[in-house]
Design a protein around this motif. Structure first.
Motif, PDB file in Angstrom:
ATOM      1  N   ILE A  71       0.871  -1.175   0.000  1.00  0.00           N
ATOM      2  CA  ILE A  71       0.000   0.000   0.000  1.00  0.00           C
ATOM      3  C   ILE A  71       0.904   1.219   0.000  1.00  0.00           C
ATOM      4  CG2 ILE A  71      -1.667   1.357   1.319  1.00  0.00           C
ATOM      5  CD1 ILE A  71      -2.780  -1.264   2.417  1.00  0.00           C
ATOM      6  N   ILE A  72       0.692   2.088  -0.975  1.00  0.00           N
ATOM      7  CA  ILE A  72       1.458   3.328  -1.031  1.00  0.00           C
ATOM      8  C   ILE A  72       0.492   4.495  -0.883  1.00  0.00           C
ATOM      9  CG2 ILE A  72       3.310   2.287  -2.385  1.00  0.00           C
ATOM     10  CD1 ILE A  72       2.235   3.691  -4.852  1.00  0.00           C
ATOM     11  N   MET A  73       0.977   5.547  -0.270  1.00  0.00           N
ATOM     12  CA  MET A  73       0.141   6.711   0.019  1.00  0.00           C
ATOM     13  C   MET A  73       0.562   7.890  -0.841  1.00  0.00           C
ATOM     14  SD  MET A  73      -1.966   5.903   2.370  1.00  0.00           S
ATOM     15  CE  MET A  73      -2.242   4.651   3.592  1.00  0.00           C
ATOM     16  N   GLN A  74      -0.426   8.644  -1.263  1.00  0.00           N
ATOM     17  CA  GLN A  74      -0.128   9.880  -1.969  1.00  0.00           C
ATOM     18  C   GLN A  74       0.649  10.809  -1.051  1.00  0.00           C
ATOM     19  OE1 GLN A  74      -4.266  12.072  -1.596  1.00  0.00           O
ATOM     20  NE2 GLN A  74      -2.596  13.484  -1.943  1.00  0.00           N
ATOM     21  N   LEU A  75       1.398  11.724  -1.608  1.00  0.00           N
ATOM     22  CA  LEU A  75       1.988  12.799  -0.821  1.00  0.00           C
ATOM     23  C   LEU A  75       0.881  13.812  -0.569  1.00  0.00           C
ATOM     24  CD1 LEU A  75       4.584  14.019   0.402  1.00  0.00           C
ATOM     25  CD2 LEU A  75       4.891  15.229  -1.770  1.00  0.00           C
TER      26      LEU A  75
ATOM     27  N   SER B 239      -3.364  18.960  -1.628  1.00  0.00           N
ATOM     28  CA  SER B 239      -3.378  17.495  -1.529  1.00  0.00           C
ATOM     29  C   SER B 239      -4.123  16.872  -2.705  1.00  0.00           C
ATOM     30  CB  SER B 239      -3.999  17.056  -0.201  1.00  0.00           C
ATOM     31  OG  SER B 239      -3.170  17.443   0.879  1.00  0.00           O
ATOM     32  N   VAL B 240      -5.205  17.497  -3.133  1.00  0.00           N
ATOM     33  CA  VAL B 240      -5.947  16.995  -4.298  1.00  0.00           C
ATOM     34  C   VAL B 240      -5.084  17.103  -5.556  1.00  0.00           C
ATOM     35  CG1 VAL B 240      -7.954  17.374  -5.787  1.00  0.00           C
ATOM     36  CG2 VAL B 240      -8.217  17.447  -3.289  1.00  0.00           C
ATOM     37  N   ARG B 241      -4.437  18.237  -5.743  1.00  0.00           N
ATOM     38  CA  ARG B 241      -3.556  18.395  -6.917  1.00  0.00           C
ATOM     39  C   ARG B 241      -2.416  17.383  -6.880  1.00  0.00           C
ATOM     40  NH1 ARG B 241      -3.982  23.781  -5.371  1.00  0.00           N
ATOM     41  NH2 ARG B 241      -1.785  23.837  -4.763  1.00  0.00           N
ATOM     42  N   TRP B 242      -1.853  17.186  -5.699  1.00  0.00           N
ATOM     43  CA  TRP B 242      -0.757  16.230  -5.576  1.00  0.00           C
ATOM     44  C   TRP B 242      -1.235  14.804  -5.820  1.00  0.00           C
ATOM     45  CZ3 TRP B 242       2.400  18.087  -0.690  1.00  0.00           C
ATOM     46  CH2 TRP B 242       3.129  19.228  -1.038  1.00  0.00           C
ATOM     47  N   LEU B 243      -2.464  14.506  -5.443  1.00  0.00           N
ATOM     48  CA  LEU B 243      -2.993  13.170  -5.732  1.00  0.00           C
ATOM     49  C   LEU B 243      -2.971  12.921  -7.233  1.00  0.00           C
ATOM     50  CD1 LEU B 243      -4.312  10.465  -5.092  1.00  0.00           C
ATOM     51  CD2 LEU B 243      -6.527  11.662  -5.058  1.00  0.00           C
ATOM     52  N   ASP B 244      -3.388  13.901  -8.008  1.00  0.00           N
ATOM     53  CA  ASP B 244      -3.374  13.730  -9.463  1.00  0.00           C
ATOM     54  C   ASP B 244      -1.964  13.451  -9.975  1.00  0.00           C
ATOM     55  OD1 ASP B 244      -6.124  14.035  -9.741  1.00  0.00           O
ATOM     56  OD2 ASP B 244      -5.977  16.207  -9.979  1.00  0.00           O
TER      57      ASP B 244
ATOM     58  N   GLU C 252     -13.680  15.024  -4.084  1.00  0.00           N
ATOM     59  CA  GLU C 252     -12.590  15.002  -5.067  1.00  0.00           C
ATOM     60  C   GLU C 252     -11.933  13.625  -5.120  1.00  0.00           C
ATOM     61  OE1 GLU C 252     -11.494  17.172  -7.284  1.00  0.00           O
ATOM     62  OE2 GLU C 252     -12.847  18.794  -6.742  1.00  0.00           O
ATOM     63  N   MET C 253     -11.706  13.031  -3.960  1.00  0.00           N
ATOM     64  CA  MET C 253     -11.077  11.710  -3.915  1.00  0.00           C
ATOM     65  C   MET C 253     -11.986  10.652  -4.537  1.00  0.00           C
ATOM     66  SD  MET C 253      -8.238  12.467  -2.561  1.00  0.00           S
ATOM     67  CE  MET C 253      -7.467  13.706  -1.565  1.00  0.00           C
TER      68      MET C 253
END
Length: 126
Positions: free
Chosen positions: A18-22, A42-47, A83-84
């Motif tokens: 399992i890896i997590m977004q920054l 955080s939303v932009r970084w998820l993309d 958003e997620m």
């Protein structure tokens, strides 16, 4: 400075299942515009994390989780969660971020419960 892409590459290298977004984490006791800024970042970084993960060839062997932010603000949490959820086909699950930073336990559990109400029961959480 650590970038979303580097974060994903590091997690790929160590072979995490399992890896997590920054994400941009602020203290749960922080209020005001900084919390909203962190949520949007955080939303932009998820993309960016999704793009890096999908282009790596490891998306079939490692599971990327999105991290829901928004501090203790229910509206920001809802916005972030929406958003997620809109990226649900590109992430394996979700984590609730930005808590356990000094908030009251009843507040902690209220935020956790609110998050679970928005997601179907088959969704994976970390």
């Amino acid at each position: 400075m650590l970038t979303p892409e580097e974060s994903i590459n590091i997690q790929h290298t160590i072979g995490a299942d399992i890896i997590m977004q920054l994400d941009d984490v602020v203290s749960s006791l922080t209020t005001g515009p900084r919390v909203e800024e962190a949520m949007h970042r955080s939303v932009r970084w998820l993309d960016r994390c999704i793009t890096q993960h999908e282009s790596s060839g490891k998306a079939d062997t490692q599971n990327l989780f999105a991290i829901v932010q928004g501090g203790l603000d229910p509206q920001l949490r809802d916005t972030c969660l929406e958003e997620m959820i809109s990226r649900k086909d590109r992430v394996a699950g979700y984590a609730i971020g930005g808590l356990s930073g000094g908030e009251e336990k009843d507040t902690f559990w209220r935020i956790v419960q609110k998050s679970f109400q928005k997601i179907d029961l088959d969704t994976r959480w970390a």
